[in-house]
Structure formats: C-alpha cells, structure tokens
Design a protein around this motif. Structure first.
Motif, PDB file in Angstrom:
ATOM      1  N   ASP A  22      -1.173-118.057   0.308  1.00 17.53           N
ATOM      2  CA  ASP A  22      -2.321-117.946  -0.445  1.00 17.53           C
ATOM      3  C   ASP A  22      -2.949-116.677  -0.756  1.00 17.53           C
ATOM      4  O   ASP A  22      -3.357-116.003  -1.726  1.00 17.53           O
ATOM      5  N   GLU A  23      -2.434-115.829   0.538  1.00 18.90           N
ATOM      6  CA  GLU A  23      -2.837-114.190   0.328  1.00 18.90           C
ATOM      7  C   GLU A  23      -2.020-113.692  -0.588  1.00 18.90           C
ATOM      8  O   GLU A  23      -2.137-112.789  -1.441  1.00 18.90           O
ATOM      9  N   ALA A  24      -0.536-113.977  -0.638  1.00 22.39           N
ATOM     10  CA  ALA A  24       0.330-113.495  -1.793  1.00 22.39           C
ATOM     11  C   ALA A  24      -0.004-113.891  -3.071  1.00 22.39           C
ATOM     12  O   ALA A  24       0.069-113.140  -3.920  1.00 22.39           O
ATOM     13  N   ARG A  25      -0.477-115.035  -3.093  1.00 21.56           N
ATOM     14  CA  ARG A  25      -0.946-115.472  -4.653  1.00 21.56           C
ATOM     15  C   ARG A  25      -2.109-114.739  -4.928  1.00 21.56           C
ATOM     16  O   ARG A  25      -1.991-114.381  -6.251  1.00 21.56           O
ATOM     17  N   ARG A  26      -3.238-114.308  -4.231  1.00 15.57           N
ATOM     18  CA  ARG A  26      -4.347-113.601  -4.663  1.00 15.57           C
ATOM     19  C   ARG A  26      -3.714-112.233  -4.954  1.00 15.57           C
ATOM     20  O   ARG A  26      -4.300-111.684  -5.920  1.00 15.57           O
ATOM     21  N   PHE A  27      -2.895-111.740  -4.133  1.00 14.78           N
ATOM     22  CA  PHE A  27      -2.589-110.125  -4.592  1.00 14.78           C
ATOM     23  C   PHE A  27      -1.861-110.372  -5.813  1.00 14.78           C
ATOM     24  O   PHE A  27      -2.206-109.245  -6.600  1.00 14.78           O
ATOM     25  N   LEU A  28      -0.892-111.260  -6.243  1.00 16.75           N
ATOM     26  CA  LEU A  28      -0.257-111.516  -7.590  1.00 16.75           C
ATOM     27  C   LEU A  28      -1.399-111.559  -8.716  1.00 16.75           C
ATOM     28  O   LEU A  28      -1.211-110.800  -9.858  1.00 16.75           O
ATOM     29  N   GLU A  29      -2.302-112.340  -8.178  1.00 23.67           N
ATOM     30  CA  GLU A  29      -3.220-112.626  -9.394  1.00 23.67           C
ATOM     31  C   GLU A  29      -4.076-111.303  -9.880  1.00 23.67           C
ATOM     32  O   GLU A  29      -4.374-111.024 -10.807  1.00 23.67           O
ATOM     33  N   PRO A 143       8.943 -93.572  -3.708  1.00 26.67           N
ATOM     34  CA  PRO A 143       9.046 -94.292  -2.886  1.00 26.67           C
ATOM     35  C   PRO A 143       7.476 -94.283  -2.132  1.00 26.67           C
ATOM     36  O   PRO A 143       6.574 -95.164  -2.021  1.00 26.67           O
ATOM     37  N   ARG A 144       7.000 -93.244  -1.814  1.00 31.43           N
ATOM     38  CA  ARG A 144       5.758 -93.040  -1.034  1.00 31.43           C
ATOM     39  C   ARG A 144       4.578 -93.305  -1.941  1.00 31.43           C
ATOM     40  O   ARG A 144       3.690 -93.921  -1.519  1.00 31.43           O
ATOM     41  N   ASN A 145       4.649 -93.059  -3.436  1.00 27.07           N
ATOM     42  CA  ASN A 145       3.648 -93.399  -4.194  1.00 27.07           C
ATOM     43  C   ASN A 145       3.616 -94.876  -4.207  1.00 27.07           C
ATOM     44  O   ASN A 145       2.475 -95.544  -4.425  1.00 27.07           O
ATOM     45  N   PHE A 146       4.847 -95.341  -4.257  1.00 25.66           N
ATOM     46  CA  PHE A 146       4.734 -97.010  -4.325  1.00 25.66           C
ATOM     47  C   PHE A 146       3.979 -97.601  -3.160  1.00 25.66           C
ATOM     48  O   PHE A 146       3.356 -98.600  -3.332  1.00 25.66           O
ATOM     49  N   ASN A 147       4.257 -96.888  -1.938  1.00 18.44           N
ATOM     50  CA  ASN A 147       3.548 -97.509  -0.734  1.00 18.44           C
ATOM     51  C   ASN A 147       1.921 -97.295  -0.957  1.00 18.44           C
ATOM     52  O   ASN A 147       1.074 -97.949  -0.763  1.00 18.44           O
ATOM     53  N   ARG A 148       1.587 -96.173  -1.606  1.00 20.99           N
ATOM     54  CA  ARG A 148       0.074 -95.884  -1.749  1.00 20.99           C
ATOM     55  C   ARG A 148      -0.329 -96.835  -2.792  1.00 20.99           C
ATOM     56  O   ARG A 148      -1.527 -97.387  -2.501  1.00 20.99           O
ATOM     57  N   ALA A 149       0.213 -97.117  -3.666  1.00 16.82           N
ATOM     58  CA  ALA A 149      -0.309 -98.084  -4.754  1.00 16.82           C
ATOM     59  C   ALA A 149      -0.292 -99.411  -4.139  1.00 16.82           C
ATOM     60  O   ALA A 149      -1.295-100.135  -4.219  1.00 16.82           O
ATOM     61  N   PHE A 150       0.936 -99.860  -3.312  1.00 16.18           N
ATOM     62  CA  PHE A 150       0.602-101.003  -2.799  1.00 16.18           C
ATOM     63  C   PHE A 150      -0.457-101.327  -1.567  1.00 16.18           C
ATOM     64  O   PHE A 150      -1.276-102.226  -1.881  1.00 16.18           O
ATOM     65  N   GLU A 151      -1.114-100.238  -0.937  1.00 18.36           N
ATOM     66  CA  GLU A 151      -1.975-100.233   0.003  1.00 18.36           C
ATOM     67  C   GLU A 151      -3.409-100.326  -0.748  1.00 18.36           C
ATOM     68  O   GLU A 151      -4.282-100.985  -0.254  1.00 18.36           O
ATOM     69  N   SER A 152      -3.361 -99.582  -2.046  1.00 13.83           N
ATOM     70  CA  SER A 152      -4.809 -99.668  -2.662  1.00 13.83           C
ATOM     71  C   SER A 152      -4.686-101.044  -3.328  1.00 13.83           C
ATOM     72  O   SER A 152      -5.800-101.708  -3.563  1.00 13.83           O
ATOM     73  N   HIS A 153      -3.695-101.660  -3.777  1.00 10.55           N
ATOM     74  CA  HIS A 153      -3.616-102.972  -4.085  1.00 10.55           C
ATOM     75  C   HIS A 153      -4.100-103.995  -3.421  1.00 10.55           C
ATOM     76  O   HIS A 153      -4.848-105.078  -3.502  1.00 10.55           O
ATOM     77  N   CYS A 154      -3.701-103.973  -2.090  1.00  8.30           N
ATOM     78  CA  CYS A 154      -4.182-104.897  -0.954  1.00  8.30           C
ATOM     79  C   CYS A 154      -5.576-104.748  -0.852  1.00  8.30           C
ATOM     80  O   CYS A 154      -6.109-105.782  -0.790  1.00  8.30           O
ATOM     81  N   ARG A 155      -6.175-103.657  -0.874  1.00  6.08           N
ATOM     82  CA  ARG A 155      -7.402-103.458  -0.725  1.00  6.08           C
ATOM     83  C   ARG A 155      -8.305-104.116  -1.780  1.00  6.08           C
ATOM     84  O   ARG A 155      -9.519-104.678  -1.589  1.00  6.08           O
ATOM     85  N   ARG A 156      -8.131-103.899  -2.817  1.00  8.91           N
ATOM     86  CA  ARG A 156      -8.648-104.155  -4.020  1.00  8.91           C
ATOM     87  C   ARG A 156      -8.400-105.664  -4.430  1.00  8.91           C
ATOM     88  O   ARG A 156      -9.472-106.484  -4.905  1.00  8.91           O
ATOM     89  N   ALA A 157      -7.428-106.478  -3.931  1.00  5.31           N
ATOM     90  CA  ALA A 157      -7.061-107.814  -3.913  1.00  5.31           C
ATOM     91  C   ALA A 157      -7.955-108.488  -2.863  1.00  5.31           C
ATOM     92  O   ALA A 157      -7.988-109.666  -2.788  1.00  5.31           O
TER      93      ALA A 157
END
Length: 226
Positions: A22-29, A143-157
C-alpha cells in the motif's frame, strides 16, 4: 567498557526499511499525480527490483516493449569523482532478460513521450544518448540527485523515508499484488529455486490496493493509446 545500544534505539534504526504494498502504491500514485518525469524509473526499481545504477544506466537498446523484455547490461555509477556508464559483470543475472508486463510497459511508453517532449523543449541544448532516463537536456542523471529526489518524493507522498536500495525488498509483494505468476516472479527476483520465491511471495494485497494498481496501469495505457 563497551556500551551497547539501547533496545529503543535499535528498534528505531530498524524501522521503515521496507514499504508495504500500500505504501509503494501511494508513492507511485503521488509520482503520477505530480507528473514526475522519472516515474518509470521508480516503477522498474519497485516492480523489477532494479538497482539504482542499473536503472540510471538503462539504455533503450536494452528495452523491447513489443517483446516485453528488458536487458540489464550497463550501470551508471560515480567512481573517483567521475560519472561512468560501464558494462556490468558478465554473469547469468546480468545477461538474462527480465520480463516486462502491464505497469512496466505502460510506464516505459510514458517515459518515451516525456523524453521526446524534453528533447523538443531543450532544442540545441539536448545531448544525444541512448539512455532511458536523463535530465531535461539529455545528460545522465547524477545518482546523488536521484537519491535526493527520491527522499523528497517520500516526504511529499506521506510514506516512510527509506533508501532507494531498500525498495528492492518490496518487489516480491508488489509482484503478488500485480498477479504475476510465481514462476515469472522467480525469474525477476533471480531466485534459483521456486521455494525461495514462495517464502517471500506471501503478502496478500487488499482489494483497494489491487484496484489502485490496476488504475495506474489503465491510466498510462489510455495515455499511450491517445
């Protein structure tokens, strides 16, 4: 005298290392709702268990959307301050194809459109390459920017913050939620025995989560056909 970490600190450290389906689904949505340009990269990481270097080093000549297959032969990594796009070690795992299905195919078709739009917008600034995932000007993604973007999306999702690498642990559960046959999941998870797959192929998704994943796929398919 050696001081052992307290139980509470140990538990805290171990929390939020794996997402539920469910968390993975929320992230993708969230990625789809915000038109994240690298939505397909996260789909491949979550559904096929690709590593960061593998997905950032993926090239279009390794993607067969018609045949629904994908080959991992290169990876993007930073070594000694230099960003390198190099061949992976020639092993059975790196040369065998991985199956593409449903959500993966739709997401990659969507990525083709996004990349083509970026190419037109960039004009003469576009740097040609065969990379599937690039910046707005066609250059490799840091790669480091990809990590930063991922963390930002986690927070926003609104999902637990985990490492990009940790998403691999959600792969088996997502495959089950997408009704992928255990034998196909065995190939994707790169297990040598079906019993290994069945041991982790156990999380049963709720009807709501299953329908939400179906909607993600249907929306992308409709956009691709449009």
């Amino acid at each position: 005298m050696t001081t052992l970490p307290s139980v509470s600190k140990t538990k805290k450290k171990r929390q939020s290392t794996v997402w539920t389906v469910d968390e993975a689904r929320r992230f993708l949505e969230h990625l789809r709702a915000t038109e994240g340009p690298h939505y397909a990269a996260y789909v491949l990481i979550l559904v096929l268990g690709l590593r960061r270097g593998e997905v950032l080093g993926l090239t279009w000549d390794g993607v067969d959307l018609g045949g629904e297959q994908l080959w991992i032969s290169r990876q993007l990594t930073r070594v000694g301050g230099q960003l390198l796009h190099r061949q992976t070690t020639k092993t059975e795992d790196s040369t065998a194809s991985l199956p593409l299905f449903g959500l993966c195919v739709s997401a990659l078709r969507h990525r083709q459109r996004v990349q083509e739009e970026a190419r037109k917008m960039a004009g003469d600034e576009w740097k040609d390459s065969d990379l599937t995932f690039t910046t707005r000007t066609g250059t490799p993604i840091e790669p480091r920017n990809f990590n930063r973007a991922f963390e930002s999306h986690c927070r926003r999702a609104g999902v637990p913050r985990i490492r990009v690498h940790d998403t691999r642990h959600t792969c088996a559960s997502l495959l089950a939620a997408l009704d992928v046959h255990p034998r196909v999941a065995m190939r994707i998870l790169r297990h040598s025995q079906i019993s290994m797959t069945m041991d982790v192929y156990t999380q049963v998704p709720s009807p709501v989560t299953r329908k939400a994943l179906d909607r993600l796929n249907e929306r992308l398919t409709t956009e691709s056909d449009g």
